[in-house]
Design a protein around this motif. Structure first.
Motif, PDB file in Angstrom:
ATOM      1  N   SER A   1       6.578  11.016   7.637  1.00 59.95           N
ATOM      2  CA  SER A   1       6.887  12.402   7.980  1.00 59.95           C
ATOM      3  C   SER A   1       8.253  12.443   8.646  1.00 59.95           C
ATOM      4  CB  SER A   1       5.821  12.977   8.913  1.00 59.95           C
ATOM      5  OG  SER A   1       6.146  14.290   9.284  1.00 59.95           O
TER       6      SER A   1
ATOM      7  N   ARG B   1       0.833  -1.206   0.000  1.00 61.33           N
ATOM      8  CA  ARG B   1       0.000   0.000   0.000  1.00 61.33           C
ATOM      9  C   ARG B   1       0.874   1.265   0.000  1.00 61.33           C
ATOM     10  NH1 ARG B   1      -3.543  -1.253   5.195  1.00 61.33           N
ATOM     11  NH2 ARG B   1      -1.412  -1.700   5.905  1.00 61.33           N
ATOM     12  N   GLU B   2       0.249   2.397  -0.374  1.00 58.68           N
ATOM     13  CA  GLU B   2       0.975   3.674  -0.347  1.00 58.68           C
ATOM     14  C   GLU B   2       1.182   4.087   1.105  1.00 58.68           C
ATOM     15  OE1 GLU B   2       0.775   8.156  -2.339  1.00 58.68           O
ATOM     16  OE2 GLU B   2      -0.932   6.795  -2.495  1.00 58.68           O
ATOM     17  N   GLN B   3       2.385   4.475   1.407  1.00 60.04           N
ATOM     18  CA  GLN B   3       2.757   4.799   2.773  1.00 60.04           C
ATOM     19  C   GLN B   3       3.127   6.278   2.878  1.00 60.04           C
ATOM     20  OE1 GLN B   3       5.521   1.950   4.594  1.00 60.04           O
ATOM     21  NE2 GLN B   3       5.173   0.555   2.851  1.00 60.04           N
ATOM     22  N   VAL B   4       2.896   6.807   4.047  1.00 66.01           N
ATOM     23  CA  VAL B   4       3.183   8.225   4.327  1.00 66.01           C
ATOM     24  C   VAL B   4       4.198   8.267   5.465  1.00 66.01           C
ATOM     25  CG1 VAL B   4       2.243  10.461   4.971  1.00 66.01           C
ATOM     26  CG2 VAL B   4       0.871   8.883   3.610  1.00 66.01           C
TER      27      VAL B   4
ATOM     28  N   ASN C   1       5.360   9.046  -4.931  1.00 64.19           N
ATOM     29  CA  ASN C   1       4.189   9.661  -5.570  1.00 64.19           C
ATOM     30  C   ASN C   1       4.087  11.161  -5.319  1.00 64.19           C
ATOM     31  OD1 ASN C   1       3.354   7.137  -6.523  1.00 64.19           O
ATOM     32  ND2 ASN C   1       2.275   6.684  -4.607  1.00 64.19           N
ATOM     33  N   ARG C   2       4.475  11.579  -4.144  1.00 65.86           N
ATOM     34  CA  ARG C   2       4.277  12.993  -3.797  1.00 65.86           C
ATOM     35  C   ARG C   2       5.234  13.388  -2.694  1.00 65.86           C
ATOM     36  NH1 ARG C   2       0.062  16.366  -4.971  1.00 65.86           N
ATOM     37  NH2 ARG C   2      -0.296  18.154  -3.605  1.00 65.86           N
TER      38      ARG C   2
ATOM     39  N   ARG D   1      10.790  15.716  -5.718  1.00 66.62           N
ATOM     40  CA  ARG D   1      10.125  14.475  -6.142  1.00 66.62           C
ATOM     41  C   ARG D   1      10.835  13.841  -7.324  1.00 66.62           C
ATOM     42  NH1 ARG D   1       6.719  12.916 -10.018  1.00 66.62           N
ATOM     43  NH2 ARG D   1       5.225  11.234  -9.569  1.00 66.62           N
TER      44      ARG D   1
ATOM     45  N   GLN E   1       5.306   4.208  -2.458  1.00 66.09           N
ATOM     46  CA  GLN E   1       4.672   2.897  -2.579  1.00 66.09           C
ATOM     47  C   GLN E   1       5.704   1.902  -3.106  1.00 66.09           C
ATOM     48  OE1 GLN E   1       1.310   2.842  -5.192  1.00 66.09           O
ATOM     49  NE2 GLN E   1       0.574   0.834  -4.491  1.00 66.09           N
TER      50      GLN E   1
ATOM     51  N   VAL F   1       7.136  15.670   4.099  1.00 65.81           N
ATOM     52  CA  VAL F   1       6.265  14.498   4.125  1.00 65.81           C
ATOM     53  C   VAL F   1       6.407  13.796   2.781  1.00 65.81           C
ATOM     54  CG1 VAL F   1       3.908  13.672   4.379  1.00 65.81           C
ATOM     55  CG2 VAL F   1       4.683  15.624   5.715  1.00 65.81           C
TER      56      VAL F   1
ATOM     57  N   GLU G   1       5.873  16.786  -0.072  1.00 65.15           N
ATOM     58  CA  GLU G   1       5.319  18.046   0.430  1.00 65.15           C
ATOM     59  C   GLU G   1       6.227  18.608   1.518  1.00 65.15           C
ATOM     60  OE1 GLU G   1       2.856  19.768  -0.624  1.00 65.15           O
ATOM     61  OE2 GLU G   1       1.981  18.337  -2.034  1.00 65.15           O
TER      62      GLU G   1
ATOM     63  N   TYR H   1       5.193  10.613   0.268  1.00 63.14           N
ATOM     64  CA  TYR H   1       4.185   9.608  -0.072  1.00 63.14           C
ATOM     65  C   TYR H   1       4.826   8.647  -1.090  1.00 63.14           C
ATOM     66  CZ  TYR H   1       0.897  12.972   1.922  1.00 63.14           C
ATOM     67  OH  TYR H   1       0.242  13.840   2.767  1.00 63.14           O
TER      68      TYR H   1
END
Length: 379
Positions: free
Chosen positions: A71, A66-69, A159-160, A144, A94, A90, A162, A92
């Motif tokens: 920080s 799964r996509e993980q976050v 994926n991202r 990114r 996978q 942060v 921030e 994001y």
């Protein structure tokens, strides 16, 4: 003997249970299990029920797909103008290849954190503080791109990215607040000045319009007053003319003689003595002789003939006031008509018993003399 068989049966059942436990593997949804055989990669188990060789194959890692976050804590970064700012990010990401994420790198989360820190320092090191605070999107895009390129061989897709916060030093914060406050005060003063300018312009335009309207009103009022004065002077002149004509006509109609003039002289004598400068006024003793002489002297005055009966009747002109009718102004004509109507109503109210027939002085003869209602008949 039966006891030995019972124990053997129990051992067989236990062995079967252990073999089943070592053979059957259940992998949860969105997970991937890495299987090794004698320490070497054997295969990847997908979600669901899987069968492995007991005591030979071993499930080494269970990877979350799964996509993980994640920080990361704030990191100090030096800008181009030598100011230290704290930036926390942060990520994001996978896992796309469980085998690469397991065998290409020992700890991919720690690797992503360190890579993020170094890349962020390289990017922010080429910007000043103002540009760093206003270029979040640019920093996110560049960071990114670098992370996605570096983590591709690890079986990870970023994926991202921030920037959660950029905190400059306290002294810089105070300076920025002062600058912002000064800028806001400047904008407020500019807006206030523009508002005052617009208000002054509108006020001036309003005063201009008011002055124009007042001037036009005064002009029209002066024109109307001048017209009214002219009409009043015309009416007064016509009234004085008619009064003179009436007195003159009355004198001719009354046929005055010398005795009437002497009587009028005696009535005027007390008024001569009313002046403040006349302290003493002597009446002659022979007043009769004086009056006779006065009568004889007045009798000889030109303009009073012995025969006072008028031979030709004096034309008194029209009895109604005549206003100029040559004016082309409709307002003037309306004003003249209103004045004529008011005069006619006043005369009818003053003489209710008088007939409406009027004698034209231009066509009147001696036999058509007007009859005074108060005079006795035959006079």
């Amino acid at each position: 003997m039966p006891s030995a068989l019972l124990v053997l049966l129990v051992l067989v059942i236990l062995f079967v249970v252990v073999m089943l436990a070592k053979t059957v593997r259940i992998v949860p949804q969105a997970r991937a299990a890495i299987v090794e055989r004698f320490g070497k990669y054997k295969g990847t188990l997908s979600a669901g029920l899987n069968i492995v060789v007991p005591f030979v194959d071993k499930v080494r890692y269970l990877i979350d797909l799964r996509e993980q976050v994640v920080s990361f804590p704030p990191q100090p970064v030096i800008t181009e103008d030598n100011l230290v700012v704290s930036i926390d990010t942060v990520i994001y990401f996978q896992v796309t290849d469980p085998v690469a994420a397991t065998y290409e790198i020992a700890n991919y989360i720690q690797a992503v954190e360190q890579l993020t820190m170094t890349t962020l320092r390289n990017i922010v090191g080429g910007m000043d503080l103002e540009e760093t605070l206003t270029s979040r999107d640019e920093i996110n895009t560049r960071l990114r791109g670098v992370l996605d390129e570096a983590t591709g061989k690890w079986g990870i897709r970023v994926n991202r990215v921030e920037l959660k916060g950029i905190d400059p030093p306290p002294s810089i914060k105070d300076s920025m607040e002062k600058q912002m406050r000064a800028d806001r005060d400047k904008r407020a003063q500019i807006l206030t000045a523009e508002g005052g300018r617009q208000a002054a312009i509108l006020t001036a335009e309003g005063e201009k319009q008011s002055s124009i309207l007042s001037a036009e009103g005064d002009r029209e009022a002066q024109i109307l007053r001048a017209q009214a004065d002219r009409e009043a002077q015309i009416l007064r002149a016509q009234g004085e003319g008619q009064a003179i004509q009436t007195v003159f006509q009355a004198i001719h109609d009354g046929q005055p003689d010398q005795s009437l003039l002497a009587y009028q002289y005696l009535q005027m004598m007390p008024k001569i003595a009313e002046g403040s400068a006349n302290k003493v006024w002597v009446i002659p003793s022979e007043i009769t002789k004086a009056m006779e002489g006065l009568g004889s002297s007045i009798h000889e005055i030109a303009g009073i003939p012995k025969d006072a009966t008028p031979r030709t009747r004096v034309d008194m002109g029209p009895t109604d006031p005549q206003l100029p009718r040559s004016s082309a102004d409709p307002e003037m004509r309306a004003t003249n008509e209103a004045v004529q109507q008011a005069i006619a109503e006043a005369e009818s109210a003053a003489n209710p018993g008088r007939g409406s027939r009027s004698i034209d002085p231009a066509t009147a003869t001696e036999g058509d003399e007007p009859t005074d209602p108060g005079a006795p008949a035959g006079q």
